[in-house]
Write a protein that holds these residues in place. Sequence first.
Motif, PDB file in Angstrom:
ATOM      1  N   ALA A  70       0.876  -1.202   0.143  1.00  6.35           N
ATOM      2  CA  ALA A  70      -0.063  -0.064   0.027  1.00  6.35           C
ATOM      3  C   ALA A  70       0.704   1.132  -0.076  1.00  6.35           C
ATOM      4  N   SER A  71       1.904   1.353   0.778  1.00  9.07           N
ATOM      5  CA  SER A  71       2.932   2.336   0.573  1.00  9.07           C
ATOM      6  C   SER A  71       3.379   2.722  -0.599  1.00  9.07           C
ATOM      7  N   ILE A  72       3.639   1.606  -1.504  1.00  8.88           N
ATOM      8  CA  ILE A  72       4.061   1.976  -2.894  1.00  8.88           C
ATOM      9  C   ILE A  72       3.054   2.419  -3.821  1.00  8.88           C
ATOM     10  N   VAL A  73       1.850   1.766  -3.682  1.00  9.81           N
ATOM     11  CA  VAL A  73       0.757   2.251  -4.403  1.00  9.81           C
ATOM     12  C   VAL A  73       0.263   3.570  -4.173  1.00  9.81           C
ATOM     13  N   ASN A  74       0.086   4.061  -3.018  1.00  9.19           N
ATOM     14  CA  ASN A  74      -0.083   5.257  -2.448  1.00  9.19           C
ATOM     15  C   ASN A  74       0.968   6.352  -3.091  1.00  9.19           C
ATOM     16  N   TRP A  75       2.225   5.981  -3.042  1.00  4.70           N
ATOM     17  CA  TRP A  75       3.326   6.803  -3.441  1.00  4.70           C
ATOM     18  C   TRP A  75       3.287   7.059  -4.975  1.00  4.70           C
ATOM     19  N   VAL A  76       3.066   5.943  -5.666  1.00  2.00           N
ATOM     20  CA  VAL A  76       3.396   6.249  -6.999  1.00  2.00           C
ATOM     21  C   VAL A  76       1.881   6.942  -7.607  1.00  2.00           C
ATOM     22  N   ALA A  77       0.690   6.618  -6.836  1.00  8.09           N
ATOM     23  CA  ALA A  77      -0.386   7.646  -7.153  1.00  8.09           C
ATOM     24  C   ALA A  77      -0.251   9.063  -6.838  1.00  8.09           C
ATOM     25  N   ASN A 274      12.681  -3.929   3.605  1.00  5.84           N
ATOM     26  CA  ASN A 274      11.395  -3.937   3.658  1.00  5.84           C
ATOM     27  C   ASN A 274      10.715  -2.642   4.600  1.00  5.84           C
ATOM     28  N   THR A 275      11.546  -2.578   5.707  1.00  5.38           N
ATOM     29  CA  THR A 275      11.128  -1.651   6.771  1.00  5.38           C
ATOM     30  C   THR A 275      11.216  -0.199   6.052  1.00  5.38           C
ATOM     31  N   ALA A 276      12.570  -0.045   5.560  1.00  2.95           N
ATOM     32  CA  ALA A 276      13.144   1.427   5.071  1.00  2.95           C
ATOM     33  C   ALA A 276      12.027   1.705   3.914  1.00  2.95           C
ATOM     34  N   LEU A 277      11.699   0.753   3.068  1.00  4.65           N
ATOM     35  CA  LEU A 277      10.882   1.229   1.847  1.00  4.65           C
ATOM     36  C   LEU A 277       9.605   1.907   2.455  1.00  4.65           C
ATOM     37  N   ASN A 282       5.984   6.379   3.161  1.00  2.00           N
ATOM     38  CA  ASN A 282       4.864   6.881   4.039  1.00  2.00           C
ATOM     39  C   ASN A 282       5.234   8.337   4.757  1.00  2.00           C
ATOM     40  N   PHE A 283       6.445   8.479   4.976  1.00  2.32           N
ATOM     41  CA  PHE A 283       6.987   9.608   5.984  1.00  2.32           C
ATOM     42  C   PHE A 283       7.916  10.510   5.200  1.00  2.32           C
ATOM     43  N   GLY A 284       8.557  10.083   3.935  1.00  2.94           N
ATOM     44  CA  GLY A 284       9.683  10.855   3.379  1.00  2.94           C
ATOM     45  C   GLY A 284       9.529  11.853   2.451  1.00  2.94           C
ATOM     46  N   GLU A 285       8.175  12.406   2.189  1.00  2.00           N
ATOM     47  CA  GLU A 285       7.680  13.269   1.218  1.00  2.00           C
ATOM     48  C   GLU A 285       8.453  14.744   1.578  1.00  2.00           C
ATOM     49  N   PRO A 286       8.234  15.099   2.657  1.00  2.00           N
ATOM     50  CA  PRO A 286       8.737  16.492   3.009  1.00  2.00           C
ATOM     51  C   PRO A 286      10.249  16.589   2.789  1.00  2.00           C
ATOM     52  N   TRP A 287      10.926  15.556   3.314  1.00  2.00           N
ATOM     53  CA  TRP A 287      12.470  15.399   3.126  1.00  2.00           C
ATOM     54  C   TRP A 287      12.752  15.519   1.426  1.00  2.00           C
ATOM     55  N   LEU A 288      12.032  14.746   0.677  1.00  2.00           N
ATOM     56  CA  LEU A 288      12.333  14.758  -0.584  1.00  2.00           C
ATOM     57  C   LEU A 288      11.888  16.199  -1.290  1.00  2.00           C
TER      58      LEU A 288
END
Length: 388
Positions: A70-77, A274-277, A282-288
Amino acid sequence: MGFFETVYDRKNTRSVKWDMLDEVFNTSDVLPMWVADMDFRAPKEVTEALLERVKHEIFGYTVIDKDVKASIVNWVARRHHWEINPEWLSFSPGVVTTLHMAVQALTNPNDSILIQTPVYTPFYKVIEEHERKVVKSPLIRKGDTYAIDFEDFEEKLKQGVKAFILCNPHNPVGRVWKYEELKEIARLCLKYNVFIISDEIHGDLVFPDKKHIPIGSLSEEIANCTITCMAPSKTFNLAGLQASYAVTANPELRKKLDHHFTIQGIHGLNTLGNTALEAAYNFGEPWLNELQEVLVSHHNYVKEELEAKTDLQVIQSEGTYLLWIDCKSLNMDDKALHSFFIEQAKVGLNKGIDYGVEGSQFMRMNIACPKEILVEGVQRIIDAVTNR
């Protein structure tokens, strides 16, 4: 942006970038600005998630569950406006590994595979090491940028090409392909029944005024002939944790791809990857978002300084943290040019010739480092060029 200005000592950490200088450059007396990893710490949320997982102290077999997917699906969307199904996902230690698997899944020995040169060096290896044939459609230099030669691209496809490896954003020239360009690539590949293997590992690292478009998102038809390779590794500097994935909408292609992962003994991700991805997405967007601003600033600084104070030309980039520098004004062959940057400038860059003959007399520079290091590297180059 203070987080990205701190200089961290990476020596003696088994870092390829910092601890293999003697093996790569035959000296340790160079400032490393080569291999594509960043001198920035990962987002604190990633580190905290890893530390919390390590505290458990048991590291048995791990599963890629619905939350990770879900973290991947949500990120790509969210980042790329592509609605993917979690069932489309396959997992791999790295994008290059997936490229190897995809070449084997979609083609047979002696098949021809097209690439757009100059291009990321493993593209050649994943073709040649599986006894396939490299077919090149060189990009066209237009001032300080590059474009696709669609006439040549189609002509090469006509010759019986079985698959095309797309690099988007393009490494090393820094192009982020536009919708119209991707649409034409897709049209031609469909016309000639050519599979697409799309390396989109730098897709998150486009400059804020640009947009990364996954080619598989253009239509259901193109998604069904495409394997898209993605990862958080370049985005969040997690390459050493070996976590990537492929998006394959076509169930038959996905079955073939997964079969090749299986017969090579590749099963999912390791526990910490797995954990890092999951934490990164889920939480890295502001950093990016902050990183993107830093990279634009760094790009502009290098381009302005080198072009104002030397005759070197920096190709205008639209994404990635890799700059493509035209060094033809130095009037050196590739061997002499490589030696010049090591011995005179004392900076460790990647040789342009390694990306194909079209990269002759170019060098590739990694600008993903604190400004202090970047300024030092640029000044070393300016001094060396000025005093040669």
